[in-house]
Scaffold this motif. Structure first.
Motif, mmCIF file in Angstrom:
data_model
loop_
_atom_site.group_PDB
_atom_site.id
_atom_site.type_symbol
_atom_site.label_atom_id
_atom_site.label_comp_id
_atom_site.label_asym_id
_atom_site.label_seq_id
_atom_site.Cartn_x
_atom_site.Cartn_y
_atom_site.Cartn_z
ATOM 1 N N GLU A 1 0.822 -1.204 0.000
ATOM 2 C CA GLU A 1 0.000 0.000 0.000
ATOM 3 C C GLU A 1 0.859 1.258 0.000
ATOM 4 O O GLU A 1 0.591 2.221 -0.721
ATOM 5 C CB GLU A 1 -0.917 -0.007 1.222
ATOM 6 C CG GLU A 1 -1.796 1.229 1.362
ATOM 7 C CD GLU A 1 -2.603 1.207 2.647
ATOM 8 O OE1 GLU A 1 -3.838 1.147 2.557
ATOM 9 O OE2 GLU A 1 -1.992 1.246 3.734
ATOM 10 N N ALA A 2 1.931 1.250 0.820
ATOM 11 C CA ALA A 2 2.782 2.435 0.944
ATOM 12 C C ALA A 2 3.583 2.695 -0.327
ATOM 13 O O ALA A 2 3.740 3.843 -0.750
ATOM 14 C CB ALA A 2 3.724 2.271 2.139
ATOM 15 N N VAL A 3 4.101 1.645 -0.944
ATOM 16 C CA VAL A 3 4.843 1.823 -2.196
ATOM 17 C C VAL A 3 3.915 2.375 -3.276
ATOM 18 O O VAL A 3 4.274 3.314 -4.014
ATOM 19 C CB VAL A 3 5.475 0.492 -2.650
ATOM 20 C CG1 VAL A 3 6.015 0.619 -4.078
ATOM 21 C CG2 VAL A 3 6.611 0.090 -1.711
ATOM 22 N N THR A 4 2.727 1.815 -3.390
ATOM 23 C CA THR A 4 1.759 2.294 -4.375
ATOM 24 C C THR A 4 1.426 3.763 -4.147
ATOM 25 O O THR A 4 1.340 4.556 -5.098
ATOM 26 C CB THR A 4 0.469 1.449 -4.306
ATOM 27 O OG1 THR A 4 0.787 0.089 -4.616
ATOM 28 C CG2 THR A 4 -0.573 1.963 -5.286
ATOM 29 N N MET A 5 1.258 4.135 -2.885
ATOM 30 C CA MET A 5 0.950 5.521 -2.559
ATOM 31 C C MET A 5 2.096 6.446 -2.953
ATOM 32 O O MET A 5 1.880 7.523 -3.526
ATOM 33 C CB MET A 5 0.658 5.644 -1.057
ATOM 34 C CG MET A 5 -0.034 6.930 -0.658
ATOM 35 S SD MET A 5 -0.413 6.984 1.127
ATOM 36 C CE MET A 5 -1.563 5.617 1.274
ATOM 37 N N ALA A 6 3.324 6.035 -2.667
ATOM 38 C CA ALA A 6 4.492 6.850 -3.010
ATOM 39 C C ALA A 6 4.600 7.053 -4.512
ATOM 40 O O ALA A 6 4.936 8.141 -4.993
ATOM 41 C CB ALA A 6 5.765 6.211 -2.459
ATOM 42 N N VAL A 7 4.309 6.002 -5.271
ATOM 43 C CA VAL A 7 4.332 6.105 -6.736
ATOM 44 C C VAL A 7 3.252 7.065 -7.217
ATOM 45 O O VAL A 7 3.502 7.947 -8.045
ATOM 46 C CB VAL A 7 4.149 4.710 -7.369
ATOM 47 C CG1 VAL A 7 3.949 4.842 -8.889
ATOM 48 C CG2 VAL A 7 5.340 3.816 -7.066
ATOM 49 N N GLU A 8 2.038 6.929 -6.693
ATOM 50 C CA GLU A 8 0.930 7.786 -7.107
ATOM 51 C C GLU A 8 1.200 9.252 -6.794
ATOM 52 O O GLU A 8 0.824 10.142 -7.561
ATOM 53 C CB GLU A 8 -0.355 7.339 -6.405
ATOM 54 C CG GLU A 8 -0.908 6.017 -6.914
ATOM 55 C CD GLU A 8 -2.154 5.591 -6.163
ATOM 56 O OE1 GLU A 8 -2.541 6.282 -5.194
ATOM 57 O OE2 GLU A 8 -2.738 4.553 -6.546
ATOM 58 N N THR B 1 10.396 -4.598 -0.658
ATOM 59 C CA THR B 1 10.046 -3.253 -1.133
ATOM 60 C C THR B 1 10.565 -3.028 -2.542
ATOM 61 O O THR B 1 9.869 -2.477 -3.404
ATOM 62 C CB THR B 1 10.595 -2.187 -0.177
ATOM 63 O OG1 THR B 1 10.115 -2.434 1.146
ATOM 64 C CG2 THR B 1 10.168 -0.792 -0.609
ATOM 65 N N TYR B 2 11.791 -3.459 -2.797
ATOM 66 C CA TYR B 2 12.388 -3.333 -4.126
ATOM 67 C C TYR B 2 11.549 -4.080 -5.155
ATOM 68 O O TYR B 2 11.294 -3.580 -6.257
ATOM 69 C CB TYR B 2 13.819 -3.871 -4.091
ATOM 70 C CG TYR B 2 14.576 -3.730 -5.385
ATOM 71 C CD1 TYR B 2 15.310 -2.582 -5.660
ATOM 72 C CD2 TYR B 2 14.567 -4.751 -6.341
ATOM 73 C CE1 TYR B 2 16.021 -2.457 -6.845
ATOM 74 C CE2 TYR B 2 15.262 -4.632 -7.523
ATOM 75 C CZ TYR B 2 15.988 -3.482 -7.778
ATOM 76 O OH TYR B 2 16.675 -3.347 -8.954
ATOM 77 N N GLU B 3 11.101 -5.284 -4.800
ATOM 78 C CA GLU B 3 10.297 -6.078 -5.730
ATOM 79 C C GLU B 3 8.923 -5.457 -5.951
ATOM 80 O O GLU B 3 8.399 -5.455 -7.072
ATOM 81 C CB GLU B 3 10.175 -7.509 -5.193
ATOM 82 C CG GLU B 3 11.487 -8.267 -5.245
ATOM 83 C CD GLU B 3 11.414 -9.631 -4.567
ATOM 84 O OE1 GLU B 3 10.348 -9.946 -3.995
ATOM 85 O OE2 GLU B 3 12.421 -10.361 -4.615
ATOM 86 N N LEU B 4 8.339 -4.901 -4.895
ATOM 87 C CA LEU B 4 7.039 -4.241 -5.024
ATOM 88 C C LEU B 4 7.123 -2.991 -5.901
ATOM 89 O O LEU B 4 6.165 -2.645 -6.601
ATOM 90 C CB LEU B 4 6.499 -3.864 -3.646
ATOM 91 C CG LEU B 4 5.998 -5.012 -2.766
ATOM 92 C CD1 LEU B 4 5.818 -4.540 -1.332
ATOM 93 C CD2 LEU B 4 4.680 -5.561 -3.310
ATOM 94 N N ALA B 5 8.260 -2.326 -5.858
ATOM 95 C CA ALA B 5 8.432 -1.095 -6.640
ATOM 96 C C ALA B 5 8.388 -1.375 -8.142
ATOM 97 O O ALA B 5 7.930 -0.536 -8.923
ATOM 98 C CB ALA B 5 9.736 -0.416 -6.269
ATOM 99 N N MET B 6 8.885 -2.528 -8.558
ATOM 100 C CA MET B 6 8.848 -2.946 -9.973
ATOM 101 C C MET B 6 9.391 -1.865 -10.911
ATOM 102 O O MET B 6 8.868 -1.659 -12.012
ATOM 103 C CB MET B 6 7.424 -3.340 -10.382
ATOM 104 C CG MET B 6 6.876 -4.543 -9.648
ATOM 105 S SD MET B 6 5.248 -5.091 -10.266
ATOM 106 C CE MET B 6 4.230 -3.663 -9.837
#
Length: 240
Positions: A132-139, A164-169
């Motif tokens: 959720e946090a990674v998605t929010m940071a990207v958005e 986290t690195y993998e979630l960032a894609m």
């Protein structure tokens, strides 16, 4: 392509040491012993002639990252001051009381950052849900997330850092920080191919004045950016 080295500093001497040692970017703060606060106007002024990009911490007080309206007002003003000074970017974060990223506050701050690069700092390490946090940071449009993997230091948080690195894609850079030095950087880099790392490159120094220490103006020991430590870590980054 070598790994980018960002060095965090909180003094004129530290800024000079980071540049002399070959850092690629500086995170400019005050009071690193408190996790970093907004740098003083004088230090910001000195950084304007730096030959490398300078990102200024935007954190108006020590403590948590749950900010009241007055704190947010101060941060908006500090962002304006950094832009006016001509620095390359800013570093900030904000949480809700439950640790989640404060989307509303971060969105307000991001709107103030036109023309500046922006790093999400270790407020990220308080989040309960990495995805959720990674998605929010990207958005929100952050360039990168500075994180220790929700642990006291990056080595302890290596499993979270990898996740986290993998979630960032590849949508956002993940920059490990906290406790990284020439003696352990390979333990992180051999496991996750980070593009950037963050370090204080600091060594412990004795207090200059015993009287100042006795009165509470100095601590028993303090950390100071080391040119040699920056140079050594940069040489390792260059070899990756």
């Amino acid at each position: 392509m070598s790994v980018l080295l960002e060095v965090c500093v909180d003094s004129s001497e530290g800024l000079a040491a980071a540049i002399c040692g070959g850092a690629d970017r500086v995170e400019l703060c005050s009071a690193l012993e408190l996790g970093g606060l907004t740098p003083t106007p004088g230090l910001i002024g000195q950084a304007t002639v730096s030959p490398i990009p300078i990102y200024a911490m935007i954190r108006p007080r020590p403590g948590n990252f749950v900010f009241a309206e007055a704190d947010i007002d101060a941060m908006l003003r500090e962002i304006d001051a950094v832009r006016s000074a001509g620095l390359a970017g800013v570093v900030f974060g904000a949480n809700l009381a439950n640790g989640e990223l404060d989307y509303s506050t971060l969105e307000r701050l991001m709107r103030q950052c036109q023309g500046l690069g922006v790093t999400l700092h270790r407020a990220f390490d308080l989040v309960p849900d990495l995805d959720e946090a990674v998605t929010m940071a990207v958005e929100l449009g952050f360039e990168r997330i500075l994180t220790s993997g929700r642990s006291l230091d990056a080595l302890a948080g290596i499993s979270d850092l990898e996740a986290t690195y993998e979630l960032a894609m590849g949508r956002i850079k993940i920059m490990p920080g906290s406790g990284i030095n020439i003696g352990n950087a390979y333990l992180l880099m051999d496991r996750v191919p980070f593009d950037e790392i963050h370090s204080s490159c600091a060594v412990l120094t004795a207090p200059v004045s015993e009287a100042a220490r006795r009165l509470g103006f100095e601590t028993a020991s303090r950390k100071q950016t080391s040119v040699d430590a920056v140079r050594a870590l940069k040489a390792y980054c260059r070899s990756r």
